[in-house]
Design a protein around this motif. Sequence first.
Motif, PDB file in Angstrom:
ATOM      1  N   ALA A 122      55.648  41.007  35.994  1.00  0.00           N
ATOM      2  CA  ALA A 122      56.829  40.628  36.772  1.00  0.00           C
ATOM      3  C   ALA A 122      56.442  40.629  38.241  1.00  0.00           C
ATOM      4  CB  ALA A 122      57.975  41.603  36.518  1.00  0.00           C
ATOM      5  N   ASP A 133      71.474  38.458  37.796  1.00  0.00           N
ATOM      6  CA  ASP A 133      70.635  37.889  38.850  1.00  0.00           C
ATOM      7  C   ASP A 133      70.973  38.505  40.210  1.00  0.00           C
ATOM      8  OD1 ASP A 133      73.089  36.702  39.228  1.00  0.00           O
ATOM      9  OD2 ASP A 133      72.363  34.648  39.136  1.00  0.00           O
ATOM     10  N   VAL A 144      67.918  41.818  42.199  1.00  0.00           N
ATOM     11  CA  VAL A 144      66.666  41.774  41.445  1.00  0.00           C
ATOM     12  C   VAL A 144      65.510  42.297  42.300  1.00  0.00           C
ATOM     13  CG1 VAL A 144      65.002  40.275  40.275  1.00  0.00           C
ATOM     14  CG2 VAL A 144      67.468  39.871  40.002  1.00  0.00           C
ATOM     15  N   GLU A 198      61.011  40.375  38.816  1.00  0.00           N
ATOM     16  CA  GLU A 198      61.451  39.297  37.954  1.00  0.00           C
ATOM     17  C   GLU A 198      60.300  38.762  37.121  1.00  0.00           C
ATOM     18  OE1 GLU A 198      64.593  35.742  38.203  1.00  0.00           O
ATOM     19  OE2 GLU A 198      63.402  36.083  39.993  1.00  0.00           O
ATOM     20  N   GLY A 214      63.469  36.654  33.015  1.00  0.00           N
ATOM     21  CA  GLY A 214      64.557  37.354  33.675  1.00  0.00           C
ATOM     22  C   GLY A 214      64.073  38.619  34.355  1.00  0.00           C
ATOM     23  N   PRO A 215      64.979  39.328  35.009  1.00  0.00           N
ATOM     24  CA  PRO A 215      64.593  40.520  35.764  1.00  0.00           C
ATOM     25  C   PRO A 215      64.335  41.740  34.876  1.00  0.00           C
ATOM     26  CG  PRO A 215      66.934  40.115  36.015  1.00  0.00           C
ATOM     27  CD  PRO A 215      66.381  38.980  35.205  1.00  0.00           C
TER      28      PRO A 215
END
Length: 161
Positions: A89, A115, A118, A121, A125-126
């Motif tokens: 991420a 969202d 964050v 990420e 997605g986060p």
Amino acid sequence: MSDGGAAAPLGGVWHRFLSLRDPPGEAELAPESTLVVFDPVGLTAEDADAIGSFLRDGGRLLYAGDEPAWYARVSGERLRQEPARVASARVPPGTEGLGEVRRVVAAADGVWESDEGVLLEAEDGPIALRRSVGRGEAVLLSDASPLQNALLPAADNAAFG
């Protein structure tokens, strides 16, 4: 409860932490410290209330694990996860407060369905969110893997954790 020492969670800022031997609802949580909760089992309403008071008074929380049902009691927000395999991420552009952290390696199996706020990420997605609660701050990871010993040497994991 014993003095755990100091750690530099989240961007190299040093915070005092305590090692709890009791559930949060039975412990004395000092708002100048950081509470770390990884993969909890059996957090009660009393524990959620104690964590909520701790945050509202200015404490910092680093949480990692499945959907935190107790968090809705603390903040009124129901956080949800969706399944996803996450190997790494990145820090989104413009994110503040993480020092030199740019990328972490993970072995996660879920991402947040949000969202907002964050911090990290992944493609799907986060995996890390920041939330303000009163005068405090909660950082919520969908999985503890970026902070586990095996992955600390990878990428910027040690600087993040």
